[in-house]
Design a protein around this motif. Sequence first.
Motif, PDB file in Angstrom:
ATOM      1  N   UNK A 154       0.858  -1.182   0.000  1.00 21.53           N
ATOM      2  CA  UNK A 154       0.000   0.000   0.000  1.00 21.53           C
ATOM      3  C   UNK A 154       0.899   1.238   0.000  1.00 21.53           C
ATOM      4  N   UNK A 155       0.356   2.377  -0.470  1.00 26.62           N
ATOM      5  CA  UNK A 155       0.910   3.646  -0.027  1.00 26.62           C
ATOM      6  C   UNK A 155       0.029   4.086   1.122  1.00 26.62           C
ATOM      7  N   UNK A 156       0.663   4.441   2.247  1.00 23.40           N
ATOM      8  CA  UNK A 156      -0.036   4.684   3.506  1.00 23.40           C
ATOM      9  C   UNK A 156       0.145   6.142   3.907  1.00 23.40           C
ATOM     10  N   UNK A 157      -0.958   6.853   3.978  1.00 26.18           N
ATOM     11  CA  UNK A 157      -0.936   8.282   4.300  1.00 26.18           C
ATOM     12  C   UNK A 157      -1.686   8.556   5.595  1.00 26.18           C
ATOM     13  N   UNK A 204      -2.843   7.434  -8.895  1.00 30.18           N
ATOM     14  CA  UNK A 204      -1.502   7.134  -9.405  1.00 30.18           C
ATOM     15  C   UNK A 204      -0.395   7.835  -8.646  1.00 30.18           C
ATOM     16  N   UNK A 205      -0.717   8.977  -8.024  1.00 31.89           N
ATOM     17  CA  UNK A 205       0.292   9.656  -7.230  1.00 31.89           C
ATOM     18  C   UNK A 205       0.695   8.814  -6.012  1.00 31.89           C
ATOM     19  N   UNK A 206      -0.146   7.840  -5.626  1.00 30.55           N
ATOM     20  CA  UNK A 206       0.227   6.955  -4.533  1.00 30.55           C
ATOM     21  C   UNK A 206       1.410   6.074  -4.892  1.00 30.55           C
ATOM     22  N   UNK A 207       1.460   5.613  -6.148  1.00 29.60           N
ATOM     23  CA  UNK A 207       2.604   4.834  -6.596  1.00 29.60           C
ATOM     24  C   UNK A 207       3.862   5.695  -6.593  1.00 29.60           C
ATOM     25  N   UNK A 208       3.728   6.953  -7.002  1.00 29.03           N
ATOM     26  CA  UNK A 208       4.873   7.856  -6.955  1.00 29.03           C
ATOM     27  C   UNK A 208       5.354   8.045  -5.526  1.00 29.03           C
ATOM     28  N   UNK A 209       4.410   8.222  -4.592  1.00 32.38           N
ATOM     29  CA  UNK A 209       4.779   8.393  -3.194  1.00 32.38           C
ATOM     30  C   UNK A 209       5.488   7.169  -2.643  1.00 32.38           C
ATOM     31  N   UNK A 210       4.995   5.982  -3.008  1.00 31.86           N
ATOM     32  CA  UNK A 210       5.605   4.734  -2.558  1.00 31.86           C
ATOM     33  C   UNK A 210       7.046   4.623  -3.056  1.00 31.86           C
TER      34      UNK A 210
END
Length: 484
Positions: free
Chosen positions: A233-236, A351-357
């Motif tokens: 996951x990307x976790x925020x 898709x910005x979650x993949x960038x954050x990850x």
Amino acid sequence: MLWPCCLLILTLNLALAVLSADNYSREDFPPVFVFGAATSAYQVEGAAHEDGRSPSVWDTFSHGGGDVAVDEYHRYKEDVQLMAETGLQAYRFSISWPRLIPNGRGPVNPKGLQYYNNLINELISHGIQALVSLYNYDHPQSLEDEYGGWISRNIVRDFTAYADVCFREFGDRVSSWSTINEPNIFAFGGDSSTEPYLAAHNMLLAHSSTVRLYKNKYQSKQNGVIGITLYAFWLLPLTNSTEDVTAAQRARDFFLGWFVNPLVFGDYPEIMKNNAGLRLPVLSNEESKLVKGAFDFIGLIHYYTVYIKDNSKSLKLENRDYSADMAVAIFFDQDEDVPFVLFPQEYPRRPWGLQGLLEYFKQAYGNPPIYIHENGQVGRHNMSLEDTSRVEYLHAYIGGLLDAIRNGSDTRGYFVWSFLDVFELLDGKGSSYGLYFVDLDDPSLTRLPKKSARWYSTFLKGGRVGSHGTIELEKTLDALVSEG
């Protein structure tokens, strides 16, 4: 360390930036970057009771749901031809341990050996790289019955011996090996107060033993690479409160650091050691040396971003489990009324979650080589071939990946899950991710291309796609596909 103090700034920057590369083609990626698609043995092969295969724990769990699956065991030539027509550079699949070594250890099944040799040779003959996962949830039921599977240290020996057979028999044609798929999800099962930690510990040791074997005995001759694949996951943080920001980092340590910290730094995250106490096994000095650096790459399986809220009150429970040790509540959205489920039927496109990850791995772990081993959009399994939403999802996430690479991420490959509609491990025939539709209730199991298959093929063959890709696609699709 950058995290978590600068996390909020990074998140805001990603959200305010262009969310993904808007107009791109295959040529915008590095020449050595590899694009492909993925499946796993139990989900595609079928032939569960044929040619000497023994039951796996997943046969037991699913009550035979994958007995036929999509019958790739008998139809691999047809499927490889379809992969070639689509333009895949690589196919990521798993080997069924109980098909190759039915008793878990001991004699090799010649029919199983022949099948995987045939599949790999077919891929190579069509110019498609073979990427192999050694384990995808499916160790032989006999080992589960004998000593409890992953909760026993015995499995380290048996898994390493199984891997040795795979390296010896297939390694001359396999470019990349992943030892264990989603160990951070698989370890959740069983007695959740102690068994997740014990199973994960044994998975780390089995992985590291296997990597050492490959590097010492095979790698210099076979020239492949080896790593492990984590669910990511990307976790925020749900809010910008100190408690939620801290909780989000704690969740990253529990979900990702559980495996990545030992592999990069040689030990479990401090927060895990503090919260789990004696229930978390200790990595001895010898084990730490074995585990640290035991990878050429880290594979990531990423589908969606979730939000984390602090739940530190769970730490006051007298009898805690893994979830209570993590001490968080998880939400799909910043709306707390949206419940979280591990494998949803639908999830927001972020898709910005993949960038954050990927930025997190760059900053927190020294930018290791990364492969996106699974990414795709789930939907209800039905006859519709006009999966425009999946096209938009793939366009957004591949574009986000391109932005991450341009920002310095050492990501080297991307694999769509899944090549075909397959038997999904937790939802059976109810949902699908496939580029190609397969009616799992129809004995003919005909493969039919969805719009997403045609889009991906167009992209792989050099077509330029934009934010209105579904419109631009129709203008060039027939010509590009026919050329392929």
